[in-house]
Design an enzyme around this catalytic site. Structure first.
Site, mmCIF file in Angstrom:
data_model
loop_
_atom_site.group_PDB
_atom_site.id
_atom_site.type_symbol
_atom_site.label_atom_id
_atom_site.label_comp_id
_atom_site.label_asym_id
_atom_site.label_seq_id
_atom_site.Cartn_x
_atom_site.Cartn_y
_atom_site.Cartn_z
ATOM 1 N N ASP A 86 108.001 -65.985 89.390
ATOM 2 C CA ASP A 86 108.359 -64.619 89.348
ATOM 3 C C ASP A 86 107.654 -63.772 88.648
ATOM 4 O O ASP A 86 106.852 -63.942 87.663
ATOM 5 C CB ASP A 86 109.956 -64.716 88.450
ATOM 6 C CG ASP A 86 110.795 -63.461 88.515
ATOM 7 O OD1 ASP A 86 110.428 -62.856 89.509
ATOM 8 O OD2 ASP A 86 111.293 -63.316 87.598
ATOM 9 N N ASP A 108 103.218 -59.286 92.077
ATOM 10 C CA ASP A 108 103.661 -58.120 91.803
ATOM 11 C C ASP A 108 102.617 -57.037 91.253
ATOM 12 O O ASP A 108 102.278 -56.730 90.410
ATOM 13 C CB ASP A 108 104.717 -58.120 90.684
ATOM 14 C CG ASP A 108 105.553 -56.863 90.279
ATOM 15 O OD1 ASP A 108 105.123 -55.691 90.921
ATOM 16 O OD2 ASP A 108 106.127 -56.622 89.464
ATOM 17 N N HIS A 218 115.386 -57.136 93.103
ATOM 18 C CA HIS A 218 115.244 -57.838 91.659
ATOM 19 C C HIS A 218 116.299 -57.072 90.748
ATOM 20 O O HIS A 218 116.926 -55.989 91.284
ATOM 21 C CB HIS A 218 113.742 -57.421 90.971
ATOM 22 C CG HIS A 218 112.651 -58.360 91.722
ATOM 23 N ND1 HIS A 218 112.039 -59.093 90.541
ATOM 24 C CD2 HIS A 218 112.368 -58.409 92.680
ATOM 25 C CE1 HIS A 218 111.239 -59.849 91.398
ATOM 26 N NE2 HIS A 218 111.334 -59.694 92.738
ATOM 27 N N GLY A 219 116.387 -57.398 89.644
ATOM 28 C CA GLY A 219 117.242 -56.526 88.620
ATOM 29 C C GLY A 219 118.599 -56.537 89.018
ATOM 30 O O GLY A 219 119.311 -55.448 88.943
HETATM 31 P P1 13P Z 1 118.014 -59.156 85.854
HETATM 32 O O1 13P Z 1 117.539 -58.681 84.706
HETATM 33 O O2 13P Z 1 119.015 -58.195 86.381
HETATM 34 O O3 13P Z 1 118.808 -60.637 85.854
HETATM 35 O O4 13P Z 1 117.037 -59.335 87.001
HETATM 36 C C1 13P Z 1 116.115 -60.531 87.195
HETATM 37 C C2 13P Z 1 114.734 -60.238 87.838
HETATM 38 O O5 13P Z 1 114.808 -59.306 88.588
HETATM 39 C C3 13P Z 1 114.064 -61.356 87.587
HETATM 40 O O6 13P Z 1 112.888 -61.187 88.542
HETATM 41 O O1 G3H Z 2 112.004 -60.022 85.885
HETATM 42 C C1 G3H Z 2 112.035 -60.476 84.626
HETATM 43 C C2 G3H Z 2 112.730 -61.793 84.515
HETATM 44 O O2 G3H Z 2 114.084 -61.492 83.919
HETATM 45 C C3 G3H Z 2 111.960 -62.682 83.540
HETATM 46 O O3 G3H Z 2 111.814 -62.315 82.188
HETATM 47 O O4 G3H Z 2 109.476 -62.204 81.531
HETATM 48 O O5 G3H Z 2 111.495 -62.311 79.821
HETATM 49 O O6 G3H Z 2 110.985 -64.298 81.411
HETATM 50 P P1 G3H Z 2 110.747 -62.742 81.153
HETATM 51 ZN ZN ZN Z 3 112.186 -58.999 88.541
#
Ligand code: 13P
Ligand code: G3H
Ligand code: ZN
Ligand code: NA
Length: 316
Positions: A86, A108, A218-219
């Site tokens: 990710d 990204d 995402h998000g």
């Molecule tokens: P949230 O913070 O909304 O759970 O999004 C997670 C995310 O996009 C991880 O890449």
């Molecule tokens: O996009 C972000 C994910 O929620 C991961 O978060 O970098 O705190 O592990 P992190």
């Molecule tokens: Zn993300």
């Protein structure tokens, strides 16, 4: 074993649902995610951020992911599972994950210029595809909580750029920005006010330019109010935490959106149950005693997402 995302997305596109991409960095989260996806017969993208990799150790994570596929098999349902990086920040991080056995990576480059984003993304694609590892790219910057929502137009993905980006990089999926954001404070809203809707018009434009191409959101946590309330009732302090309403995610899942990322909701559910359990049992000091109810709640949360939000249940 682990699979890449190609077949998962093809089926999700045809079946008009989204594959869950759940973040993990510890044992209980991983057990909960796999259990929920096996019980609902859902395909699964297990995702690991750079921070999670550092927290849990890269080697440990690799064996944990292998353990996840073994656990699914033991539970009697071999659901397709991808191990995905990710928010890979550089070519080197992505290469390291490909070399480490990940079946999918995200590069990204959304904070770079269009040309620099294309250059780094293309480099990752060229490397990853040699090993049949799929690659997710990103165009547009997800809104930050500091920004004034009404003034965020420039952050959204520009549909005029998506076709050229996909063609020139060769990515397998594309994350776009239509109003979601990371974390537990997605919008600044006054009490009683509803959150601004996602920009489905931008999503539709992107779909037109990229027919049949998998889009990623995402998000996408809903910041489930029940968990925020429990946290605040048991000594926590989350003021103004708010997320994406479920019905909007349901609508997105029916579109070309084939992958929906959820991390914060799991964090909130886990923390809520740990706080509640410890507050009610102040004499408890065996971590299993307070991690177990947290893990049980996580299973319910992920099953709910698969069944009622993403539509991925029964698709494995
Ligand atoms: P949230 O913070 O909304 O759970 O999004 C997670 C995310 O996009 C991880 O890449
Ligand atoms: O996009 C972000 C994910 O929620 C991961 O978060 O970098 O705190 O592990 P992190
Ligand atoms: Zn993300
Ligand atoms: Na979909």
């Amino acid at each position: 074993g682990l699979v890449n995302t190609r077949e998962m997305f093809k089926k999700a596109m045809e079946g008009k649902y989204a594959v869950p991409a759940y973040n993990f960095n510890n044992l209980e989260q991983l057990q909960a995610i796999v259990t929920a996806c096996v019980q609902t017969k859902s395909p699964l993208i297990l995702q690991v951020s750079k921070g999670a990799r550092e927290y849990a150790n890269a080697t440990m994570l690799r064996y944990m992911a292998m353990g996840a596929t073994a656990l699914a098999k033991e539970m009697g349902c071999e659901i397709p599972i991808a191990l995905h990086l990710d928010h890979g920040d550089t070519f080197e991080t992505c290469k390291d994950c490909v070399d480490f056995g990940f079946s999918s990576v995200m590069i990204d480059g959304s904070h770079h210029s269009f040309e620099d984003n294309i250059a780094v993304t293309k480099k990752v694609v060229e490397y990853a595809h040699q090993f049949d590892v799929t690659v997710e790219g990103e165009l547009g910057v997800l809104a930050g909580i500091e920004d004034d929502v009404s003034a965020e137009k420039s952050h959204y993905t520009n549909p005029d750029e998506v076709e050229e980006f996909v063609k020139r990089t060769g990515v397998d999926s594309l994350a776009i920005s239509i109003g979601t954001s990371h974390g537990a404070y997605k919008f600044k809203v006054k009490p009683g006010e509803s959150v601004p809707p996602l920009r489905f018009d931008i999503l539709e434009e992107c779909e037109k330019r990229l027919p049949g191409f998998p889009i990623v959101l995402h998000g996408a946590s809903s910041v489930v109010p029940k968990y925020v309330e429990i946290i605040n009732n048991y000594g926590g302090k989350l003021d103004g935490a708010v997320g994406i309403p479920e019905e909007q995610l349901r609508k997105a899942a029916e579109s070309a959106v084939c992958k929906i990322n959820i991390d914060s909701d799991g964090r909130l559910a886990f923390t809520a149950m740990i706080r509640e359990t410890l507050a009610k049992h102040p004499d408890e000091f065996d971590p299993r005693k307070y991690l177990k109810p947290a893990r049980t709640e996580l299973i319910e949360l992920y099953k709910h997402k698969n069944l009622n939000v993403l539509g991925s249940a029964g698709k494995a």
